[in-house]
Design an enzyme around this catalytic site. Structure first.
Site, PDB file in Angstrom:
ATOM      1  N   ASP A 135      -6.146 -10.613  -1.157  1.00 28.29           N
ATOM      2  CA  ASP A 135      -6.624 -10.637  -2.533  1.00 28.29           C
ATOM      3  C   ASP A 135      -5.889 -11.647  -3.409  1.00 28.29           C
ATOM      4  OD1 ASP A 135      -4.409  -8.886  -2.027  1.00 28.29           O
ATOM      5  OD2 ASP A 135      -4.532  -8.155  -4.068  1.00 28.29           O
ATOM      6  N   ASP A 146      -6.348   5.109   1.403  1.00 30.55           N
ATOM      7  CA  ASP A 146      -6.549   3.688   1.157  1.00 30.55           C
ATOM      8  C   ASP A 146      -7.975   3.321   1.553  1.00 30.55           C
ATOM      9  OD1 ASP A 146      -6.015   0.762   1.179  1.00 30.55           O
ATOM     10  OD2 ASP A 146      -3.945   1.472   1.063  1.00 30.55           O
ATOM     11  N   HIS A 157       0.830  -1.203   0.000  1.00 24.88           N
ATOM     12  CA  HIS A 157       0.000   0.000   0.000  1.00 24.88           C
ATOM     13  C   HIS A 157       0.866   1.255   0.000  1.00 24.88           C
ATOM     14  CE1 HIS A 157      -3.749  -2.308   1.183  1.00 24.88           C
ATOM     15  NE2 HIS A 157      -2.773  -3.179   1.468  1.00 24.88           N
ATOM     16  N   HIS A 186       3.693 -14.519  -4.942  1.00 28.22           N
ATOM     17  CA  HIS A 186       2.539 -14.654  -4.055  1.00 28.22           C
ATOM     18  C   HIS A 186       1.307 -13.978  -4.636  1.00 28.22           C
ATOM     19  CE1 HIS A 186       3.950 -10.645  -3.456  1.00 28.22           C
ATOM     20  NE2 HIS A 186       3.095 -10.359  -2.509  1.00 28.22           N
TER      21      HIS A 186
END
Length: 463
Positions: free
Chosen positions: A380, A125, A20, A356
Protein backbone atom coordinates in the site's frame (compact mmCIF):
# COMPACT_ATOMS: atom_id res chain seq x y z
CA UNK A 1 -25.18 -3.30 28.74
CA UNK A 2 -22.41 -4.43 31.11
CA UNK A 3 -24.00 -7.86 31.48
CA UNK A 4 -24.12 -8.16 27.73
CA UNK A 5 -20.44 -7.31 27.49
CA UNK A 6 -19.58 -10.07 29.92
CA UNK A 7 -21.25 -12.64 27.68
CA UNK A 8 -19.47 -11.56 24.49
CA UNK A 9 -16.02 -12.88 23.57
CA UNK A 10 -13.87 -11.18 20.95
CA UNK A 11 -11.17 -13.10 19.09
CA UNK A 12 -8.63 -10.95 17.24
CA UNK A 13 -6.59 -12.72 14.55
CA UNK A 14 -3.72 -10.67 13.04
CA UNK A 15 -1.82 -11.40 9.85
CA UNK A 16 1.73 -12.43 10.85
CA UNK A 17 3.71 -9.29 9.93
CA UNK A 18 4.76 -6.49 12.27
CA UNK A 19 2.51 -3.73 10.92
CA UNK A 20 -0.51 -6.02 11.27
CA UNK A 21 0.45 -7.53 14.61
CA UNK A 22 0.92 -4.06 16.03
CA UNK A 23 -2.32 -2.51 14.81
CA UNK A 24 -4.44 -5.42 15.98
CA UNK A 25 -2.77 -5.43 19.39
CA UNK A 26 -3.60 -1.72 19.69
CA UNK A 27 -7.19 -2.56 18.72
CA UNK A 28 -7.29 -5.34 21.32
CA UNK A 29 -6.21 -2.90 24.03
CA UNK A 30 -8.80 -0.34 22.94
CA UNK A 31 -11.61 -2.92 23.05
CA UNK A 32 -10.53 -4.49 26.34
CA UNK A 33 -10.39 -1.03 27.92
CA UNK A 34 -14.15 -0.87 27.33
CA UNK A 35 -14.74 -3.93 29.48
CA UNK A 36 -14.81 -6.50 26.70
CA UNK A 37 -13.15 -9.92 26.86
CA UNK A 38 -10.54 -10.04 24.09
CA UNK A 39 -8.44 -12.97 22.90
CA UNK A 40 -5.41 -12.18 20.74
CA UNK A 41 -4.80 -15.35 18.72
CA UNK A 42 -1.39 -15.65 17.03
CA UNK A 43 1.78 -17.72 16.89
CA UNK A 44 3.76 -17.75 20.14
CA UNK A 45 6.71 -15.97 18.51
CA UNK A 46 4.43 -13.25 17.13
CA UNK A 47 2.70 -12.71 20.46
CA UNK A 48 6.15 -12.19 21.94
CA UNK A 49 7.08 -9.89 19.05
CA UNK A 50 3.93 -7.79 19.36
CA UNK A 51 4.18 -7.39 23.14
CA UNK A 52 7.90 -6.65 23.16
CA UNK A 53 7.44 -3.87 20.58
CA UNK A 54 4.28 -2.35 22.00
CA UNK A 55 4.50 1.35 22.88
CA UNK A 56 2.40 4.16 24.24
CA UNK A 57 0.11 2.32 26.65
CA UNK A 58 0.15 2.07 30.41
CA UNK A 59 1.96 -1.13 31.38
CA UNK A 60 -1.17 -2.61 32.99
CA UNK A 61 -3.28 -2.49 29.82
CA UNK A 62 -1.63 -5.58 28.37
CA UNK A 63 -2.85 -7.60 31.36
CA UNK A 64 -6.44 -7.17 30.22
CA UNK A 65 -5.88 -9.23 27.06
CA UNK A 66 -6.01 -13.03 26.90
CA UNK A 67 -3.27 -14.25 24.59
CA UNK A 68 -3.98 -17.52 22.80
CA UNK A 69 -1.07 -19.29 21.10
CA UNK A 70 -1.83 -20.94 17.77
CA UNK A 71 0.54 -23.86 17.11
CA UNK A 72 2.16 -24.19 13.70
CA UNK A 73 4.56 -26.72 12.14
CA UNK A 74 8.16 -25.51 11.57
CA UNK A 75 8.49 -23.10 8.65
CA UNK A 76 11.43 -21.63 6.76
CA UNK A 77 12.67 -18.28 8.05
CA UNK A 78 15.18 -17.16 5.41
CA UNK A 79 17.18 -13.95 5.57
CA UNK A 80 15.96 -11.00 3.47
CA UNK A 81 17.71 -9.98 0.28
CA UNK A 82 18.21 -6.20 0.52
CA UNK A 83 19.56 -6.02 -3.03
CA UNK A 84 16.53 -7.64 -4.68
CA UNK A 85 14.98 -5.76 -7.59
CA UNK A 86 11.56 -6.21 -5.90
CA UNK A 87 11.12 -4.52 -2.52
CA UNK A 88 8.23 -6.76 -1.42
CA UNK A 89 9.49 -8.96 1.47
CA UNK A 90 9.39 -12.24 -0.42
CA UNK A 91 11.50 -13.84 2.31
CA UNK A 92 8.33 -13.85 4.46
CA UNK A 93 6.30 -15.88 1.95
CA UNK A 94 7.03 -19.26 3.64
CA UNK A 95 5.56 -17.86 6.86
CA UNK A 96 2.51 -16.39 5.13
CA UNK A 97 1.71 -19.73 3.51
CA UNK A 98 2.45 -21.81 6.61
CA UNK A 99 0.08 -19.60 8.59
CA UNK A 100 -2.81 -21.37 6.87
CA UNK A 101 -1.98 -24.38 9.08
CA UNK A 102 -3.31 -22.60 12.18
CA UNK A 103 -6.86 -22.88 10.85
CA UNK A 104 -7.95 -26.03 12.76
CA UNK A 105 -6.50 -24.67 16.00
CA UNK A 106 -8.36 -21.39 15.54
CA UNK A 107 -11.54 -23.37 14.79
CA UNK A 108 -11.12 -25.26 18.08
CA UNK A 109 -10.81 -21.98 19.99
CA UNK A 110 -13.94 -20.58 18.37
CA UNK A 111 -15.96 -23.72 19.05
CA UNK A 112 -14.89 -23.71 22.69
CA UNK A 113 -15.81 -20.05 23.16
CA UNK A 114 -19.11 -20.45 21.33
CA UNK A 115 -20.27 -22.90 24.00
CA UNK A 116 -19.65 -20.53 26.90
CA UNK A 117 -20.40 -17.18 25.22
CA UNK A 118 -23.64 -15.61 24.09
CA UNK A 119 -21.79 -14.28 21.07
CA UNK A 120 -18.28 -14.71 19.67
CA UNK A 121 -17.01 -11.81 17.59
CA UNK A 122 -14.09 -12.69 15.31
CA UNK A 123 -12.04 -9.73 14.06
CA UNK A 124 -9.49 -10.88 11.53
CA UNK A 125 -7.11 -9.17 9.18
CA UNK A 126 -8.79 -8.79 5.80
CA UNK A 127 -6.27 -11.13 4.15
CA UNK A 128 -7.12 -14.00 6.54
CA UNK A 129 -10.33 -15.27 4.98
CA UNK A 130 -10.23 -18.65 6.73
CA UNK A 131 -10.84 -16.98 10.12
CA UNK A 132 -14.09 -15.51 8.83
CA UNK A 133 -15.07 -18.86 7.29
CA UNK A 134 -14.63 -20.65 10.61
CA UNK A 135 -16.63 -17.95 12.39
CA UNK A 136 -19.43 -18.13 9.85
CA UNK A 137 -19.74 -21.87 10.46
CA UNK A 138 -20.92 -21.35 14.04
CA UNK A 139 -24.43 -20.06 14.81
CA UNK A 140 -23.41 -17.54 17.48
CA UNK A 141 -20.21 -16.27 15.81
CA UNK A 142 -19.95 -13.08 13.80
CA UNK A 143 -16.97 -12.38 11.49
CA UNK A 144 -15.64 -8.84 11.08
CA UNK A 145 -12.72 -7.75 8.96
CA UNK A 146 -10.09 -5.25 10.05
CA UNK A 147 -8.27 -3.22 7.42
CA UNK A 148 -4.68 -2.37 8.30
CA UNK A 149 -4.33 -0.24 5.17
CA UNK A 150 -6.34 2.80 4.07
CA UNK A 151 -9.45 1.92 2.05
CA UNK A 152 -8.40 4.49 -0.55
CA UNK A 153 -5.52 2.19 -1.51
CA UNK A 154 -7.89 0.38 -3.88
CA UNK A 155 -8.45 3.50 -6.01
CA UNK A 156 -5.31 3.13 -8.20
CA UNK A 157 -6.36 -0.40 -9.17
CA UNK A 158 -9.64 0.75 -10.72
CA UNK A 159 -8.20 2.36 -13.85
CA UNK A 160 -8.35 5.91 -15.17
CA UNK A 161 -11.68 5.45 -16.99
CA UNK A 162 -13.50 4.20 -13.89
CA UNK A 163 -15.47 6.31 -11.39
CA UNK A 164 -12.45 5.95 -9.08
CA UNK A 165 -10.23 7.43 -11.77
CA UNK A 166 -12.65 10.32 -12.21
CA UNK A 167 -12.61 10.96 -8.45
CA UNK A 168 -8.83 11.08 -8.38
CA UNK A 169 -8.73 13.51 -11.32
CA UNK A 170 -11.28 15.75 -9.61
CA UNK A 171 -8.99 15.91 -6.59
CA UNK A 172 -5.91 16.60 -8.68
CA UNK A 173 -4.33 13.29 -7.66
CA UNK A 174 -2.27 11.06 -9.92
CA UNK A 175 -2.41 7.43 -8.85
CA UNK A 176 0.90 5.56 -8.84
CA UNK A 177 1.32 2.48 -10.98
CA UNK A 178 0.42 -0.75 -9.19
CA UNK A 179 3.35 -2.55 -10.83
CA UNK A 180 5.68 -4.26 -8.35
CA UNK A 181 3.49 -3.49 -5.33
CA UNK A 182 3.56 -7.19 -4.47
CA UNK A 183 5.23 -10.33 -5.82
CA UNK A 184 3.25 -12.23 -8.44
CA UNK A 185 3.34 -15.36 -6.29
CA UNK A 186 1.83 -13.63 -3.26
CA UNK A 187 -0.70 -11.80 -5.41
CA UNK A 188 -1.94 -15.14 -6.73
CA UNK A 189 -1.95 -16.54 -3.20
CA UNK A 190 -4.08 -13.71 -1.80
CA UNK A 191 -6.45 -13.79 -4.76
CA UNK A 192 -7.08 -17.51 -4.36
CA UNK A 193 -7.98 -16.95 -0.70
CA UNK A 194 -10.23 -13.97 -1.30
CA UNK A 195 -12.31 -15.83 -3.89
CA UNK A 196 -13.78 -18.05 -1.16
CA UNK A 197 -14.17 -15.23 1.34
CA UNK A 198 -17.49 -15.38 3.26
CA UNK A 199 -19.74 -12.44 3.97
CA UNK A 200 -18.52 -10.29 6.84
CA UNK A 201 -20.87 -8.85 9.44
CA UNK A 202 -18.99 -5.57 9.23
CA UNK A 203 -15.68 -3.82 8.66
CA UNK A 204 -13.33 -1.98 11.00
CA UNK A 205 -10.78 0.39 9.48
CA UNK A 206 -7.72 2.01 11.00
CA UNK A 207 -8.53 5.41 9.55
CA UNK A 208 -10.84 8.27 10.38
CA UNK A 209 -13.37 10.39 8.53
CA UNK A 210 -11.08 13.37 8.84
CA UNK A 211 -8.41 11.61 6.75
CA UNK A 212 -10.48 9.57 4.29
CA UNK A 213 -14.08 10.66 4.67
CA UNK A 214 -14.28 11.70 1.02
CA UNK A 215 -13.10 8.26 -0.10
CA UNK A 216 -15.31 6.38 2.36
CA UNK A 217 -18.38 8.24 1.08
CA UNK A 218 -17.39 7.25 -2.46
CA UNK A 219 -16.96 3.58 -1.54
CA UNK A 220 -20.29 3.41 0.31
CA UNK A 221 -21.93 4.23 -3.03
CA UNK A 222 -19.61 2.48 -5.48
CA UNK A 223 -17.79 -0.53 -4.05
CA UNK A 224 -19.56 -3.85 -3.29
CA UNK A 225 -17.42 -4.48 -0.19
CA UNK A 226 -18.87 -1.29 1.32
CA UNK A 227 -22.38 -0.87 -0.11
CA UNK A 228 -24.99 -1.63 2.54
CA UNK A 229 -22.35 -2.86 5.02
CA UNK A 230 -21.59 -1.79 8.56
CA UNK A 231 -18.35 0.17 8.29
CA UNK A 232 -16.60 1.60 11.34
CA UNK A 233 -13.73 4.06 10.81
CA UNK A 234 -12.18 3.99 14.29
CA UNK A 235 -8.57 5.06 13.74
CA UNK A 236 -6.00 5.78 14.70
CA UNK A 237 -5.96 2.78 17.04
CA UNK A 238 -2.47 3.65 18.28
CA UNK A 239 -2.17 6.05 21.24
CA UNK A 240 -2.18 9.67 20.11
CA UNK A 241 -0.59 10.96 23.31
CA UNK A 242 2.39 9.19 24.90
CA UNK A 243 2.87 9.01 28.67
CA UNK A 244 5.85 7.81 30.71
CA UNK A 245 3.97 4.98 32.38
CA UNK A 246 5.59 1.97 30.78
CA UNK A 247 7.77 -0.47 32.70
CA UNK A 248 10.15 -0.97 29.77
CA UNK A 249 13.69 0.43 30.01
CA UNK A 250 14.06 3.73 28.17
CA UNK A 251 15.81 3.44 24.82
CA UNK A 252 19.17 5.23 24.63
CA UNK A 253 18.11 7.26 21.58
CA UNK A 254 15.53 9.08 23.72
CA UNK A 255 18.28 10.24 26.07
CA UNK A 256 20.16 11.60 23.03
CA UNK A 257 17.00 13.34 21.80
CA UNK A 258 16.58 15.01 25.20
CA UNK A 259 19.82 16.92 24.51
CA UNK A 260 18.77 18.23 21.08
CA UNK A 261 16.93 21.49 20.34
CA UNK A 262 13.17 21.33 19.68
CA UNK A 263 12.15 20.29 16.15
CA UNK A 264 15.76 19.81 15.01
CA UNK A 265 16.07 16.08 14.28
CA UNK A 266 15.15 14.00 11.22
CA UNK A 267 14.00 10.45 12.00
CA UNK A 268 14.79 7.90 9.26
CA UNK A 269 13.27 4.41 9.21
CA UNK A 270 12.02 2.16 6.42
CA UNK A 271 9.94 -0.23 8.48
CA UNK A 272 10.31 -3.70 9.88
CA UNK A 273 10.26 -5.87 6.76
CA UNK A 274 12.21 -3.89 4.15
CA UNK A 275 15.93 -3.24 3.77
CA UNK A 276 17.38 -0.70 1.36
CA UNK A 277 20.18 -1.83 -0.97
CA UNK A 278 23.89 -1.56 -0.24
CA UNK A 279 24.31 1.21 -2.84
CA UNK A 280 21.33 3.12 -1.47
CA UNK A 281 22.76 3.01 2.06
CA UNK A 282 25.88 4.74 0.74
CA UNK A 283 23.93 7.50 -1.01
CA UNK A 284 21.53 8.06 1.89
CA UNK A 285 24.46 8.30 4.32
CA UNK A 286 26.14 10.97 2.18
CA UNK A 287 22.86 12.84 1.74
CA UNK A 288 22.31 12.91 5.50
CA UNK A 289 25.84 14.20 6.10
CA UNK A 290 25.65 16.87 3.44
CA UNK A 291 22.25 18.10 4.64
CA UNK A 292 23.94 19.18 7.88
CA UNK A 293 20.82 18.21 9.83
CA UNK A 294 20.70 16.16 13.02
CA UNK A 295 19.22 12.69 12.53
CA UNK A 296 18.33 9.29 13.97
CA UNK A 297 18.63 6.51 11.39
CA UNK A 298 17.28 3.03 12.06
CA UNK A 299 19.50 0.82 9.90
CA UNK A 300 18.76 -2.83 10.56
CA UNK A 301 18.10 -6.05 8.73
CA UNK A 302 14.44 -6.65 7.93
CA UNK A 303 12.49 -9.02 10.16
CA UNK A 304 12.58 -12.69 9.30
CA UNK A 305 9.46 -14.84 9.58
CA UNK A 306 10.56 -15.55 13.11
CA UNK A 307 12.08 -12.28 14.26
CA UNK A 308 13.84 -14.16 17.06
CA UNK A 309 15.35 -16.87 14.84
CA UNK A 310 18.85 -16.08 16.04
CA UNK A 311 20.94 -13.23 17.34
CA UNK A 312 23.23 -12.08 14.59
CA UNK A 313 25.43 -9.13 13.82
CA UNK A 314 23.72 -6.33 11.94
CA UNK A 315 25.48 -6.41 8.57
CA UNK A 316 23.65 -3.36 7.23
CA UNK A 317 25.87 -0.92 9.13
CA UNK A 318 28.90 -2.50 7.49
CA UNK A 319 27.69 -0.93 4.22
CA UNK A 320 28.07 2.64 5.51
CA UNK A 321 30.80 4.79 3.94
CA UNK A 322 34.22 4.52 5.56
CA UNK A 323 34.53 6.90 8.49
CA UNK A 324 30.80 7.70 8.56
CA UNK A 325 30.25 6.85 12.23
CA UNK A 326 33.11 9.11 13.27
CA UNK A 327 31.86 12.03 11.19
CA UNK A 328 28.35 11.99 12.71
CA UNK A 329 29.52 12.25 16.31
CA UNK A 330 27.24 14.75 18.04
CA UNK A 331 25.16 15.19 14.88
CA UNK A 332 23.35 11.89 14.52
CA UNK A 333 23.00 8.32 15.71
CA UNK A 334 22.47 5.04 13.87
CA UNK A 335 20.30 2.40 15.57
CA UNK A 336 21.00 -1.20 14.59
CA UNK A 337 18.16 -2.85 16.52
CA UNK A 338 14.47 -2.26 17.13
CA UNK A 339 13.64 1.39 17.80
CA UNK A 340 10.67 2.75 19.79
CA UNK A 341 9.14 4.60 16.86
CA UNK A 342 6.03 5.98 18.55
CA UNK A 343 8.10 7.39 21.41
CA UNK A 344 10.61 8.86 18.96
CA UNK A 345 7.90 10.54 16.88
CA UNK A 346 6.29 12.01 20.00
CA UNK A 347 9.55 13.59 21.16
CA UNK A 348 9.73 17.39 20.97
CA UNK A 349 13.12 17.26 19.20
CA UNK A 350 11.78 15.40 16.15
CA UNK A 351 11.03 17.61 13.14
CA UNK A 352 10.43 15.19 10.23
CA UNK A 353 10.12 11.48 9.46
CA UNK A 354 11.70 9.87 6.36
CA UNK A 355 9.55 6.77 5.94
CA UNK A 356 8.59 3.86 3.70
CA UNK A 357 4.96 4.91 4.31
CA UNK A 358 3.59 1.74 5.84
CA UNK A 359 0.12 2.68 7.08
CA UNK A 360 1.11 2.06 10.69
CA UNK A 361 3.97 4.56 10.32
CA UNK A 362 1.72 7.05 8.52
CA UNK A 363 -0.90 6.98 11.26
CA UNK A 364 1.71 7.27 13.99
CA UNK A 365 3.36 10.22 12.26
CA UNK A 366 0.02 11.94 11.71
CA UNK A 367 -0.95 11.32 15.34
CA UNK A 368 2.23 13.04 16.52
CA UNK A 369 2.08 15.93 14.03
CA UNK A 370 5.34 14.99 12.30
CA UNK A 371 5.64 15.75 8.54
CA UNK A 372 6.86 12.93 6.34
CA UNK A 373 9.51 12.52 3.66
CA UNK A 374 8.00 9.63 1.72
CA UNK A 375 10.00 6.76 0.21
CA UNK A 376 7.55 3.91 -0.61
CA UNK A 377 8.75 0.31 -0.98
CA UNK A 378 5.82 -2.04 -1.68
CA UNK A 379 2.17 -2.98 -1.02
CA UNK A 380 0.00 0.00 0.00
CA UNK A 381 3.00 2.30 0.42
CA UNK A 382 3.12 3.87 -3.08
CA UNK A 383 -0.48 5.04 -2.64
CA UNK A 384 0.10 6.08 0.99
CA UNK A 385 2.93 8.29 -0.22
CA UNK A 386 0.54 10.12 -2.56
CA UNK A 387 -2.17 10.30 0.10
CA UNK A 388 0.18 11.85 2.66
CA UNK A 389 2.01 14.20 0.30
CA UNK A 390 -0.49 15.25 -2.37
CA UNK A 391 -3.87 14.85 -0.62
CA UNK A 392 -3.24 15.55 3.08
CA UNK A 393 -0.26 17.76 2.20
CA UNK A 394 1.73 16.81 5.29
CA UNK A 395 4.67 15.32 3.42
CA UNK A 396 7.01 15.52 0.45
CA UNK A 397 7.88 12.63 -1.85
CA UNK A 398 11.59 11.75 -1.75
CA UNK A 399 11.57 8.93 -4.28
CA UNK A 400 8.68 8.82 -6.70
CA UNK A 401 7.34 5.32 -7.35
CA UNK A 402 8.23 5.66 -11.04
CA UNK A 403 11.89 5.66 -9.98
CA UNK A 404 11.69 2.60 -7.73
CA UNK A 405 14.34 0.72 -9.71
CA UNK A 406 16.86 3.55 -9.36
CA UNK A 407 19.38 4.33 -6.66
CA UNK A 408 18.54 7.82 -5.47
CA UNK A 409 21.65 9.97 -5.37
CA UNK A 410 22.83 11.86 -2.30
CA UNK A 411 22.36 15.29 -3.86
CA UNK A 412 18.62 14.66 -4.38
CA UNK A 413 18.18 13.31 -0.86
CA UNK A 414 20.03 16.29 0.60
CA UNK A 415 17.82 18.71 -1.34
CA UNK A 416 14.54 17.25 -0.04
CA UNK A 417 15.80 17.06 3.54
CA UNK A 418 16.78 20.74 3.53
CA UNK A 419 13.55 21.72 1.78
CA UNK A 420 11.42 20.37 4.62
CA UNK A 421 13.74 20.72 7.60
CA UNK A 422 14.84 24.33 7.07
CA UNK A 423 13.18 25.64 3.88
CA UNK A 424 10.14 27.87 3.56
CA UNK A 425 8.09 25.04 2.05
CA UNK A 426 8.75 22.98 5.15
CA UNK A 427 7.14 25.59 7.41
CA UNK A 428 3.77 25.22 5.69
CA UNK A 429 3.95 21.41 5.80
CA UNK A 430 4.87 21.48 9.49
CA UNK A 431 1.93 23.79 10.22
CA UNK A 432 -0.48 21.48 8.40
CA UNK A 433 0.94 18.46 10.24
CA UNK A 434 0.33 20.14 13.60
CA UNK A 435 -3.23 21.03 12.61
CA UNK A 436 -3.93 17.49 11.42
CA UNK A 437 -2.53 16.07 14.68
CA UNK A 438 -4.94 18.14 16.74
CA UNK A 439 -7.88 17.23 14.52
CA UNK A 440 -7.05 13.50 14.70
CA UNK A 441 -6.74 13.66 18.47
CA UNK A 442 -10.18 15.25 18.62
CA UNK A 443 -11.52 12.45 16.40
CA UNK A 444 -10.55 9.75 18.92
CA UNK A 445 -11.63 11.80 21.96
CA UNK A 446 -15.12 11.56 23.45
CA UNK A 447 -17.63 12.79 20.89
CA UNK A 448 -15.16 12.65 17.99
CA UNK A 449 -15.99 10.73 14.82
CA UNK A 450 -13.66 7.77 15.46
CA UNK A 451 -14.71 7.45 19.09
CA UNK A 452 -18.39 7.62 18.12
CA UNK A 453 -17.93 4.86 15.53
CA UNK A 454 -16.01 2.73 18.05
CA UNK A 455 -18.86 3.02 20.55
CA UNK A 456 -21.32 2.23 17.77
CA UNK A 457 -19.37 -0.96 17.00
CA UNK A 458 -19.27 -1.97 20.66
CA UNK A 459 -23.00 -1.34 21.03
CA UNK A 460 -23.65 -3.41 17.92
CA UNK A 461 -21.67 -6.49 18.99
CA UNK A 462 -23.11 -6.40 22.53
CA UNK A 463 -26.72 -5.85 21.38
Amino acid sequence: MEANKENVSIVVVPFPAQGHLNQLLHLSIVLSSHGLTVYYAALATHIHQAISRLEGWHASTIDLIRFHELPIPPFASPAPNPNSSLFFPSHLEPLFKAFEDVRPHLANLLRSLSISSRRVVVISDNVISFAASEAAALPNCEPYTFRCVPPSVSLPREGQDSPAGALLRSLGLKAPSTDDWISEEMLAFFRSRSESKPEYSGMLINTCRLIEGEFLDFFMKQQPDFIGKKVFAIGPVNPTVITDQTTKPRHHCLDWLDKQPPASVLYVSFGSNTSISDDQIQQLAIGLLNSEQKFIWVLREADRGDAFTELRENGRQNKLPAGFMGRIHGKGIVIGDWAPQLEILSHKSIACFMSHCGWNSCMESISMGVPMLTWPMHSDQPWNSVLVSDYLKVGVIVRDWKRRKEVLFAVEIEKVIKEVMVGDKGEEIKRRARELREAVRQAVADGGSSHTELISFINHITR
